[in-house]
Design a protein around this motif. Structure first.
Motif, PDB file in Angstrom:
ATOM      1  N   ILE A 122      -1.549   1.059   2.036  1.00 47.37           N
ATOM      2  CA  ILE A 122      -0.732   2.081   2.693  1.00 47.37           C
ATOM      3  C   ILE A 122      -1.498   3.383   2.884  1.00 47.37           C
TER       4      ILE A 122
ATOM      5  N   TRP B  46       8.686   9.486   1.107  1.00 51.45           N
ATOM      6  CA  TRP B  46       7.590   9.579   2.064  1.00 51.45           C
ATOM      7  C   TRP B  46       7.839   8.645   3.234  1.00 51.45           C
ATOM      8  N   ALA B 256       7.224  -1.062   3.612  1.00 49.17           N
ATOM      9  CA  ALA B 256       6.245  -0.120   4.150  1.00 49.17           C
ATOM     10  C   ALA B 256       6.186  -0.152   5.666  1.00 49.17           C
ATOM     11  N   PHE B 262       7.176   4.550   2.795  1.00 49.51           N
ATOM     12  CA  PHE B 262       5.868   4.467   2.157  1.00 49.51           C
ATOM     13  C   PHE B 262       5.928   4.803   0.675  1.00 49.51           C
ATOM     14  N   ALA B 265       7.524   1.901  -1.251  1.00 56.51           N
ATOM     15  CA  ALA B 265       6.617   0.758  -1.283  1.00 56.51           C
ATOM     16  C   ALA B 265       5.455   1.005  -2.235  1.00 56.51           C
TER      17      ALA B 265
END
Lengths: 273, 296, 488
Positions: A122, B46, B256, B262, B265
């Protein structure tokens, strides 16, 4: 007599396992030459009744498979080349030099191999977004340029190169770079081959990162292309089998040619490790 | 060491310095920084799409633990890992032993054949097995004469994926165990045979303990790899039927890149990181408890 | 993978093993040379092989003539081609689509023919990939200037979309359903048509079962009987031809069934989803009974209904308009017909089904001004281009929103659209609800039929999940704007 029976039983077991192991691949190959109607019929066959190459031709026509293949090949070869170089030179430094923090750095490098991909994927994606690196070959090649496994293997191998050779060269006025390129590299060919094959196979089958990075069809790799093909033409089974065969057969051919060295390499690295 | 140093010219741009700085730079950019970002991000709400990045403490982690889907994914992942490792070792060791015995010929051929699935690309192989499991035209139903819908029936879905993974990876264990067997010191066996031990006893008290490092090796690499299983699930069941074959990696990807959570995740990823670490540690502990290193 | 294995080194194995490893290394550098040559040759061959495949890229030059002597297109929304875009300077933009690349390509080609200084590159990606990459891409500012929109992703896109530079009154004059897309007096995309579901049936199987046109069912009871006649089983009782197959796509039909019985998708407040209720349970049970009690199909036979129908193994499926296109492309051998989805009884239902608006093209708010200018011009061209709009509608069985096309001959005679036209204002639109709802519906259903869980529990759980997943999303349904909302 019991020894003969034992022999027979043992070989039978092994042969059965070989069949189980190979069968799916053979089935895939054979199905790729069948007509769609034969593949999906309620009464299935194993060997094609009507042999046809049409599936392979369609795969290229509909889906430009050669492009994906070339992309995968390009990326894989480039990454493998870079990894060979970075691993060998790093292995050289770890094997033959001293510096502060050497052991710490080496342990970190080894330790990072345990980190799950989901932790780093990510943030790396965000970083690529931030530098507008989406849909570029560089975004796929650069993060793969250094391989902890490669560094480790090369260190193990270079450590065995006698110090005296290097000393002799230095006395003769050779620079470190010369020593690396003209002495170390040629002498490490075995280990290099092992890393090369490993890295090649790993890069070839990598799916997730190329999937996230590439959007244009011209740059996409084979593993992702295969999945897309399945999505779009999910019903053209003949084509799917052909596409899958194209994805697998080259790897198997390379494997069969180099398998002895390859397997010995793994065995060696793990026996030691 | 000092001899070497005095022979070299102390340059700033020596090969050593360049390589070391290069390595340090690379690892900072591609490992240290991402891990930190993920770690810090896991404490934030996020969402890159909405541009939100607000601190919310351990809320993400609490949400993870309250999420039923997380627990079912985790249990699937653990079951999957455990079963596949078990079979990988049993089959791998079994075949390796058979191959090792002197009565078998063409060892390299067998070894090469068993290892072949290991090198095949996972995506492609997953597809082949999806078609093999197809209830109407698949090979499995043809051979077994059944009509099961393997991948869509919740009782058999995860098991079917496990079978495929075992098929693909057991060759690796075979090769490693074989190498391990070949490297066992022969004198142990001589000594034991002189003492009258044979067959099963030899195996149980000498071979097995001596193979422990190799077994540990296989176990740990398998743990790290299988706790992150993703491709097979993505290709073969997409987590279905319902959510019965969800694994944690699949959940992470879904959170995600489909929902753009985010932070959430990342929290799950870190939890998995810890799980992997714990299991690895436990494996070490178990192996060192039972006898430790090889004996002379 | 052994690449992770190295950590074990730390254990410190006995020295003799470490020495063994070194001996095990293989000699033969011939192999390495072999490998590199082999790879180089293959690389060369494949690159050479596919260099011929590259699409001829358009060469863009300066456009110097504003006055092109071309007619003005459109009715209320007009497009005057006799201008210079971007001052005639060369410019290239990207246009992302997930499907229909050919149709859009032909529209793009016509547009580019008028403007030699413009090049629009169409990038097509599979549906899943498309939605993984598009939202972040346009937000980052370097994504495509034009992109296909689907309203289930409204929430992920709207913040980065640029409003149309077209007078809203003109839009309303030309298209139906514009009102639902006006946000703060601006329009970011509208519908070029309405898509809904119908029953596709295999005419050959129909004839084989002795059925004729007047047997086409209008109620679900009639439907069930017909499905039973179309089902074939072998001697062991296994299905070899399904009368009706809904595997892998229950999410589509179930909402329609609910609307037929007055059940809305959202609660009074308009934003809380309501998928756990009596009507839902009834309808789910009905679907399950179709398989289990009436035996018209099986959850294990033909795991994808679209595929199964196309392969000639199922007689009827409920599919949305896009299936018409898939049949023409992938299964040209199937002799199919279409009839309207049955209703519970002979009364006119609250709504025959729901529809979804197929969205027009979106413009990225973060593109630079020159790209936006090109994008706006292209959009205007597209909206005033009746031929292109009609082609899209025909291909995907979309009932056109452009009023003038609703009476077009081809539309009236289209197998799917002809069944929809009579009831077009009895179709309800919930609004651009997020895709999560459909995914959860399908998952909950699979939980029941494949995992054996009880209907009430599965959908209660599904409802909880959807509410959680929609937490960050501000959505209000437009069900209340349905014309016949009071006829519940």
């Amino acid at each position: 007599m019991s020894k003969n029976i034992k022999l027979w039983i043992v070989h039978c077991i092994l042969v059965i396992f070989v069949i189980i192991t190979i069968l799916p691949l053979v089935w895939m190959l054979s199905s790729s030459f069948k007509m769609n109607s034969e593949i999906t019929s309620i009464t299935p066959t194993f060997i094609p009744k009507t042999f046809t190459f049409k599936n392979y031709l369609n795969v290229q026509k509909n889906f430009n498979f050669l492009r994906y293949f070339a992309n995968s090949l390009f990326i894989t070869v480039v990454i493998t080349g870079i990894v060979i170089y970075t691993s060998t030179i790093s292995g050289f430094v770890f094997a033959k030099y001293e510096f502060r923090g050497k052991n710490i750095l080496f342990s970190i490098i080894l330790g990072t191999m345990m980190i799950p991909w989901c932790v780093t994927i990510i943030p790396r994606y965000s970083m690529v977004l931030a530098v507008d690196g989406l849909d570029t070959y560089l975004a796929v090649i650069i993060p793969a340029a250094v391989s902890g496994f490669g560094i480790f293997m090369m260190k193990q191998s270079i450590v065995t190169i006698p110090e005296e050779m290097l000393e002799a060269a230095r006395i003769d006025g050779a620079s470190e770079w010369f020593i690396f390129h003209k002495i170390i590299l040629p002498l490490s060919q075995n280990a290099i081959s092992s890393i090369a094959i490993f890295q090649f196979l790993w890069s070839w089958e990598d799916y997730l990162w190329p999937y996230l990075i590439f959007s244009s069809e011209e740059k996409q790799v084979l593993a992702v292309g295969l999945k897309n093909f399945n999505g779009r033409y999910g019903t053209d089974y003949g084509g799917l089998f052909a596409a899958t065969t194209i994805s697998i057969i080259p790897v198997i051919i390379v494997y069969l040619i180099f398998q002895k060295r390859f397997i010995d390499g793994i065995a060696a690295s793990s026996v030691k490790g | 060491m000092t001899n070497r140093d005095t022979l070299h010219k102390q340059e700033i741009f020596s090969l050593k310095n360049i390589v070391v700085s290069g390595l340090v730079l690379f690892y900072i950019i591609f490992i240290i920084i991402p891990i930190s970002i993920a770690f810090v991000g896991s404490f934030h709400q996020w969402n890159p799409l909405k541009g939100t990045y607000t601190f919310n403490g351990i809320e993400n982690y609490i949400r993870v633990f309250n999420n039923e889907l997380f627990w079912s994914s985790l249990s699937n992942t653990l079951v999957f890992t455990f079963v596949v490792i078990l079979f990988r070792i049993i089959i791998g060791l079994g075949i390796a032993l058979i191959l090792y015995s002197s009565i078998v010929r063409c060892k390299t051929f067998f070894r090469a054949a068993f290892y072949m699935p290991v090198v095949t690309p996972l995506v492609a192989v997953s597809f082949i097995w999806v078609w093999m499991y197809n209830p109407q035209m698949g090979l499995i139903n043809q051979i077994l004469g059944t009509h099961n819908n393997w991948l869509v029936n919740k009782d058999t879905a995860l098991g079917s994926i496990m079978v495929m993974t075992i098929w693909k990876d057991y060759g690796y264990a075979v090769v490693l165990f074989l190498a391990g067997l070949y490297s066992l010191p022969k004198d142990c066996y001589e000594a034991a045979k002189i003492d009258g031990a044979s067959g099963v006893k030899l195996f149980k008290y000498i071979t097995l303990p001596l193979l422990k490092p190799m077994t540990l090796f296989v176990v740990i690499t398998s743990i790290i790899s299988y706790l992150q299983t993703y491709i097979q699930i993505l290709v073969m069941t997409e987590g279905g039927p319902g959510t019965s074959t969800y694994v944690t990696s699949y959940l992470i990807f879904d959170e995600a890149f489909v929902k753009y959570n985010f932070g959430y995740a990342s929290a799950i990823s870190f939890i998995m990181f810890i799980v992997i670490g714990m299991l690895t540690f436990i494996s070490f502990k178990i192996s060192s408890e039972k006898g430790g290193q090889g004996n002379e | 993978m052994s690449s992770k294995a190295v950590i074990i080194l730390a254990i410190g194995l006995p020295l003799n093993l470490q020495i063994e490893c070194c001996k095990a290394y293989f000699k033969e550098d011939i192999m390495k040379r072999f490998l590199s040559i082999f790879l180089a040759v293959t690389l060369l061959m494949t690159l050479v092989g596919c260099s011929g495949e590259k699409e001829a890229e358009k060469e863009i030059v300066n456009d110097t003539t504003a006055e092109k002597n071309l007619p003005i297109l459109g009715d209320n929304v007009k497009f005057d081609p006799n201008i210079l875009i971007n001052n005639g300077e060369p410019i290239e933009i990207e246009f992302w689509v997930w499907d229909s690349k050919e149709i859009f390509q032909s529209i793009v080609d016509e547009f580019e023919a008028i403007y030699p200084n413009i090049s629009i590159k169409i990038v097509s990606q599979a549906w899943g990939d498309y939605w993984t990459k598009l939202p972040l891409s346009i937000q980052g500012g370097n994504g495509p200037a034009l992109f296909s929109v689907h309203n289930s992703q409204h929430d992920n896109l709207i913040n980065n979309m640029e409003p149309y530079d077209i007078d809203i009154e003109d839009l309303k004059a030309d298209f139906t359903g514009v009102e639902g897309h006006v946000i703060d007096d601006k329009v970011y995309y509208i519908d070029y048509g309405m898509m809904t579901g119908s029953i596709f049936y295999n005419k050959d199987m129909w004839a084989e079962a002795g059925l004729i046109d007047s047997d086409i069912p209008e109620t679900w009871d009639e439907f069930t009987k017909v499905a039973q006649k179309l089902t074939k089983k072998d001697d062991d009782g296994n299905i070899i031809q399904a009368g009706f197959n809904y595997n892998s796509d229950v999410k589509s039909i179930i909402m329609g069934l609910n609307y037929q019985k007055d059940q809305l998708l959202f609660k009074e407040d308009g934003s809380t989803p309501d998928i756990d209720n009596k009507i839902m349970n009834e309808n789910i049970q009905f679907l399950i009974d179709l398989y289990d009690e009436y035996g018209v199909g099986s959850k294990d036979f033909g795991i994808s209904d679209a595929e199964s129908f196309g392969q000639g193994q199922s007689a009827m499926v409920y599919k949305w308009g896009w299936y018409y296109n898939q049949l023409s492309n992938d299964y040209p051998d199937v002799n199919f017909g279409v009839f309207r989805t049955p209703v519970p009884d002979e009364n006119v239902p609250f709504a025959y089904d729901r529809y979804n608006g197929e969205s027009t093209i979106g413009i990225s708010a973060k593109a630079d001004d020159a790209s936006k200018e090109v994008a706006q011009a292209f959009i205007r061209y597209f909206m005033s281009n009746n031929e292109a709009l009609k082609e899209l509608c025909i291909k995907y069985s979309i009932f056109p929103s452009k009023k003038i096309l609703a009476d077009d001959e081809e539309v009236i005679n289209h197998p799917v659209l002809s069944t929809i036209k009579p009831v077009v204002d009895r179709l309800i639109w919930p609004g651009p609800f997020p895709g999560i709802i459909e995914t959860t519906l399908q998952q909950s259903f699979e939980d029941v039929i494949y995992n054996g869980n009880d209907v009430g529990t599965s959908f209660a759980n599904g409802n909880k999940k959807v509410i959680t997943d929609m937490e960050g999303i501000s959505f209000t349904s437009v069900e209340k704007k349905y014309k016949h909302i009071d006829n519940k």
